[in-house]
Structures are given as structure tokens and as C-alpha cells.
Design a protein around this motif. Structure first.
Motif, mmCIF file in Angstrom:
data_model
loop_
_atom_site.group_PDB
_atom_site.id
_atom_site.type_symbol
_atom_site.label_atom_id
_atom_site.label_comp_id
_atom_site.label_asym_id
_atom_site.label_seq_id
_atom_site.Cartn_x
_atom_site.Cartn_y
_atom_site.Cartn_z
ATOM 1 N N GLU A 143 0.830 -1.196 0.000
ATOM 2 C CA GLU A 143 0.000 0.000 0.000
ATOM 3 C C GLU A 143 0.870 1.254 0.000
ATOM 4 N N TRP A 145 0.322 5.797 -0.297
ATOM 5 C CA TRP A 145 -0.603 6.933 -0.333
ATOM 6 C C TRP A 145 -0.032 7.995 -1.267
ATOM 7 N N LYS A 154 -5.437 6.342 -1.472
ATOM 8 C CA LYS A 154 -4.757 5.072 -1.206
ATOM 9 C C LYS A 154 -4.596 4.305 -2.517
ATOM 10 N N CYS A 155 -3.342 3.959 -2.847
ATOM 11 C CA CYS A 155 -3.057 3.211 -4.055
ATOM 12 C C CYS A 155 -2.282 1.943 -3.688
ATOM 13 N N HIS A 156 -1.909 1.174 -4.715
ATOM 14 C CA HIS A 156 -1.254 -0.115 -4.484
ATOM 15 C C HIS A 156 -0.044 -0.220 -5.399
ATOM 16 N N THR A 175 -5.705 0.147 -7.991
ATOM 17 C CA THR A 175 -6.324 -1.058 -7.446
ATOM 18 C C THR A 175 -5.309 -2.188 -7.479
ATOM 19 N N GLN A 176 -5.556 -3.243 -6.713
ATOM 20 C CA GLN A 176 -4.729 -4.437 -6.817
ATOM 21 C C GLN A 176 -5.542 -5.606 -7.368
ATOM 22 N N ARG A 261 9.414 2.262 -0.751
ATOM 23 C CA ARG A 261 8.420 3.200 -0.228
ATOM 24 C C ARG A 261 9.085 4.256 0.651
#
Length: 557
Positions: A143, A145, A154-156, A175-176, A261
Motif C-alpha cells: 500500500e 498513499w 490510497k493506491c497499491h 487497485t490491486q 516506499r
């Protein structure tokens, strides 16, 4: 019975890995030789008519019973299934009304000890592993942001990591879902230029695994589309143990998600579109090749240079990762896809269309013709509306334009510029609200055949002389395009903005030596209204032979 997709995948794998002949493949899989040849030619089996057959009685429910017994291995001792409770659940939840209690009881009596023995727990021992170059990779989602178009979203992040070199590919999707899962693989294969020859490690993602079959080692019930994808690109999947127990089995990619990340996505990136972020990520992936992992002597780039020639080649036939849907266009010229709305040309209202739902975009087709393309909407119940799809309707209903959602979206996206606003205001002042709006729509239609910057240049040129017609804008837009293609400077830099559009009035009044746009000199005399002024003069009644004395009326003939 296994699906034909899985049988084809197994045939292709055995032919690829073991080099078996057609006869041996047919014997191993219990199919005919034409079926084997068909599987070797293409990954997807041709459609066939389903066979109608009677369902077995107990065999159809053995897997369900086994699952209940496996759940009992982790349940409290006093809350495990009895044979009678299993029999009741089969009747209530699975419609097994033809089974007898004795049949279920005898099967449970035999299978319960076998399942209990198979799930015996041993102390966990970690064994260090060596990974051969080009053999293995790991995949995971994480995840992230992102401040997307001004909204914290919120992204993936899809992460693909080669186990030997540590070379990693990252992509951020809204999306995932499976379309993102497949698209991430395709981008990774194409970016690294190959496919691992042994296997790729995964969690038990729902995009790939329909069901985890406990007590049978690594056996999984896989999604048919995922099996087709693996068969198409020719690689095998290795599924880790569920939960925290299997996290160490792909620890490399687990750590890579956190490292990337922290390194590149902190603080939260601010972008208008996810494609902008993914372009930045491509550059970061290349920069990360210069780092060293842990205490390795060589960099990621040096290890990857050794690994890349050992990867299997990527097939030239690109797999379509998008999910195919067929929504119907509603009266607002919108289609509904995954809780979001997208516009299509108004002429398709009431008709079904085909949609390719991808991770980052939505493509709409009428048959094989593409009719619309939108970035995928992230927000729930969001909309992506294109003003161009409504222009034919707005020509008949110009009053609907000012408050339309399509215009609001065009302004927010920057497609409806200040030049368009200025032209609209000038046109409404000259031709009224309805006429001015229709003139604007005629200008907007030019965007279908001309580049946006050429149309904007034509608008600005037309406004310099007060021309508010689409014809003038079209002529000047073509002129702008021709000058841009020739590499010459814009006309206003040479002659000034007031001479951008040729005015015949200015041309007539100008010095003949100052020839504009190659027009010849005008030698005609200026027009005069002197002859018409004679009509305004009253004749002299005292000398006119046709004058009628006062008080007398003329006689008619």
C-alpha cells in the motif's frame, strides 16, 4: 475434473520443460493427439459445447467434507464437526439431499485420521538459500498513499524482484485487482527483457489463487485466467504458506516494498495522474541499479548484467491484461464500470459497448473500433466525462453547455482554455447566447481534426481582429500548423499581433508598398455615394414643368 485451460497449460509446460513428444504428452494427460497439437499451437483452448453429465453423489462433496475436517484441526476440541453435523451442513448449504447419513459417516471415519496425521506440526527451521541467476523472482503488492489531483488517495504498488540480482520493477495502480496484477507482470517482463526460468514466488493472492487446499503441501486451485496468463508467457508459480508462516519464503520482495516506499515515496508524491508517477518510478528503478544490497561486493546492475542473458525470452504476442466487460450506454451517454462512470459519444446511447478495463485506463470499443479512452477513476462513484462526446447534442441544445458536467471536467483538465473562454465571451456578445455558443461548439469540433495548440493559436489570431466564426479559426489554425511545421517564427513576432489575420479593410487603406500576405496592390478608386445623395434633394417646384399648382389634384391616366 480439471479445466481445459489447466490441461493445456500442463501440456505446454511438459513440452517446454521435459521435451516430451506428442505421443508421450497424449498418454500422460489422457487426451488425443489433436488436442496436444492444439495446446502446443495456442495457450487458450478453443470453445466447445459443454457436455451434460450426471453429478456423482459423494465424490462431488468429498472436497467440501475434507475442508470441514481440516478446519477441525485448528478448532477447539469441543467444537469440532461430528459426522451428523457434516451431514446436516451438506444438506443445508450444498443441497446434498441424495446422500445417506451412513455414507457420510463412513467417509468421515476414514478421512479424519488421515487429515489429522497430515497436519502434524513441526518446529519451524529457516535454511539459508542460494538463488541461481535467471531462475527465480518474487512478486508482492504494497500500500502507498499518493496526493492524486489534490486528493490524498490510497493506491497499491506492484513489485517484481529478481531473486539473484535484486533488480526490481515497481508500478503504482489505483487497485490491486487482477488487471493490475497482470499488467504489472507484463511491464516487469518487458522492462527486464526476460522471464525467470524456474518459478516466481507469490502470496496466496485472490487474483491467482481461488482456494488454498490445506494439508496437500503447495497445492492450490488457481484462477483460470491466471493459468492462461502463465501458460502464455511460459513460467511456473510457487505459492508460499498462508499467513505469517510464509512471509520468510519471499522475504526479498517484502523488504523491497518497504525500502522503495521509504526511499522514493516519502513524503507522499503529488501528481495529477498515476502515469506521471509511474514515469518517475521508471527513472528511480534505473537509479537503484547502482546500489549494493546488504554486504554484496557487486552492484545490482553488475549482477543483473550476469543474470539477464539467462532469462527466458518474452513472447512477442502481448497478453491483453484488461478485463472485458459489456455495459450499456445510459441516457446521459455514460457507462458504469466498477462503481465509476465514463462517457462515450452520444450516438451510442442505448447500445451495449465492449470495455477493456485495465489497471490505469478504460478503453471502450464498438466492435473493434475504439470510441473512447479514459484514465481509470480512483474515487468511488467518480466520473470521467469528455466534452467532445456531447458536442453534437449541444449543437441542438446550446443552453445546456454552461452548466454541463462535461464543461466542468474540461475546465478542470485544462482542455477548455482561457482562449476558448475569450472566444465564447466575444461570440455571445456578437451573436447572443445561443448563437455564440453554437459558434464555440463549431470551434470545439475542430479539435477532432487539428492539434489543440493549433486550434488555440487560431482562436487567438481570430480574436485580434474581432472575428468570431469557426471558419476564420480553422484558416488560422491551419496557418499556425504550417508555420510550426516549417520552423519559421510565428507571424506576430514579425509583423505584430494586429497583422496576424489579413483584414481587407486594412489592406485597402494601407500603403501599396506594404503588401500583406502577398495580396496585389488595389488600384481601384474609393467607393462614393454621391449619386445616391441626389435622391435626397427635393426638386424646385416653381420651375419644374410637371409641378402641380397648390389646391389642384392631378388627373389619373
Amino acid at each position: 475434473m480439471e479445466s481445459r485451460v489447466k490441461i493445456f497449460a500442463q501440456i505446454r509446460r511438459d513440452a517446454r520443460v521435459e521435451g516430451l513428444s506428442i505421443r508421450e504428452l497424449a498418454r500422460r494427460h489422457g487426451v488425443g493427439r489433436p488436442t496436444v497439437r492444439q495446446a502446443l499451437l495456442q495457450a487458450e483452448p478453443p470453445p466447445r459445447k459443454p457436455r451434460v453429465r450426471s453429478a456423482p453423489r459423494l465424490d462431488a462433496f468429498k472436497r467440501v467434507i475434507d475442508e470441514m475436517l481440516r478446519l477441525d484441526t485448528e478448532a477447539p476440541r469441543k467444537q469440532k464437526h461430528t459426522a451428523r453435523r457434516i451431514f446436516a451442513r451438506l444438506a443445508d448449504e450444498h443441497g446434498a439431499t441424495d446422500l445417506s447419513y451412513s455414507t457420510v459417516r463412513n467417509y468421515v471415519r476414514r478421512r479424519r485420521p488421515e487429515i489429522d496425521a497430515a497436519v502434524g506440526r513441526l518446529s519451524e527451521v529457516f535454511v539459508p538459500q542460494e538463488h541461481a541467476p535467471g531462475a527465480e523472482a518474487e512478486v508482492d503488492f504494497g500500500e502507498v498513499w499518493v496526493v492524486l489531483a489534490g486528493v490524498k488517495t490510497k493506491c497499491h504498488m506492484f513489485t517484481f524482484r529478481l531473486s539473484y540480482s535484486g533488480k526490481a520493477i515497481h508500478r503504482v495502480y489505483p487497485t490491486q485487482a487482477q488487471e493490475a496484477f497482470l499488467e504489472g507482470h507484463i511491464d516487469a517482463f518487458e522492462d527486464i527483457g526476460g522471464i525467470p526460468t524456474r518459478h516466481i514466488r507469490y502470496d496466496n493472492l485472490t487474483d491467482a489463487v481461488v482456494k488454498v487446499i490445506y494439508g496437500t503441501g503447495r497445492q492450490r486451485t488457481e484462477n483460470d485466467r491466471w493459468v492462461l496468463f502463465r501458460s502464455h508467457y511460459g513460467f511456473d508459480a510457487f505459492y508460499c504458506h498462508p499467513g505469517i508462516e510464509g512471509a520468510h519464503e519471499k522475504g526479498g520482495v517484502e523488504g523491497e516494498v518497504g525500502r522503495f516506499r521509504r526511499t522514493h515515496l516519502s513524503p507522499m508524491p503529488v501528481v495529477d495522474y498515476l502515469e506521471q508517477l509511474n514515469e518517475q518510478i521508471r527513472g528511480w528503478d534505473l537509479d537503484d541499479e547502482n546500489r549494493r544490497i546488504s554486504d554484496r561486493i557487486r552492484t545490482v546492475a553488475q549482477d543483473f548484467a550476469l543474470e539477464r542473458p539467462l532469462l527466458a525470452p518474452v513472447t512477442a504476442d502481448r497478453f491483453e491484461p484488461g478485463l472485458s466487460l459489456t455495459p450499456r450506454v445510459n441516457r446521459s451517454s455514460l457507462i458504469r464500470v466498477r462503481m465509476a462512470s465514463y462517457s462515450v459519444p452520444a450516438r451510442f446511447i442505448g447500445r451495449p459497448v465492449r470495455v477493456a478495463l485495465r489497471a490505469s485506463e478504460v478503453i471502450v470499443f464498438d466492435g473493434r473500433t475504439e470510441i473512447a479512452r479514459h484514465p481509470r477513476v480512483v474515487a468511488l462513484h467518480g466520473q470521467s466525462v469528455n466534452l467532445d462526446h456531447y458536442l453534437e447534442v449541444l449543437q441542438r441544445k446550446p443552453g445546456a453547455l454552461p452548466g454541463s458536467t462535461a464543461l466542468a471536467h474540461a475546465r478542470a483538465a485544462g482542455a477548455f482554455t482561457s482562449a476558448h473562454e475569450a472566444f465564447w465571451a466575444a461570440a455571445r456578445k456578437t451573436d447572443g447566447d445561443a448563437g455564440g455558443t453554437k459558434a464555440l461548439i463549431d470551434v470545439l469540433l475542430l479539435h477532432r481534426t487539428m492539434a489543440a495548440n493549433d486550434v488555440v493559436g487560431g482562436i487567438m489570431a481570430a480574436l485580434t481582429v474581432g472575428a468570431v466564426t469557426a471558419d476564420v479559426v480553422a484558416v488560422e489554425a491551419r496557418r499556425h500548423e504550417a508555420l510550426a511545421g516549417s520552423g519559421r517564427p510565428p507571424v506576430e513576432e514579425v509583423r505584430g499581433p494586429e497583422r496576424r489575420v489579413v483584414s481587407l479593410t486594412q489592406r485597402r487603406l494601407a500603403d501599396p508598398a506594404a503588401v500583406i500576405a502577398g495580396l496585389p496592390a488595389d488600384t481601384r478608386p474609393l467607393p462614393s455615394v454621391f449619386a445616391y445623395d441626389q435622391l435626397l434633394r427635393l426638386p424646385d417646384r416653381t420651375t419644374s414643368p410637371t409641378a402641380v399648382p397648390a389646391g389642384q389634384k392631378g388627373t389619373g391616366s
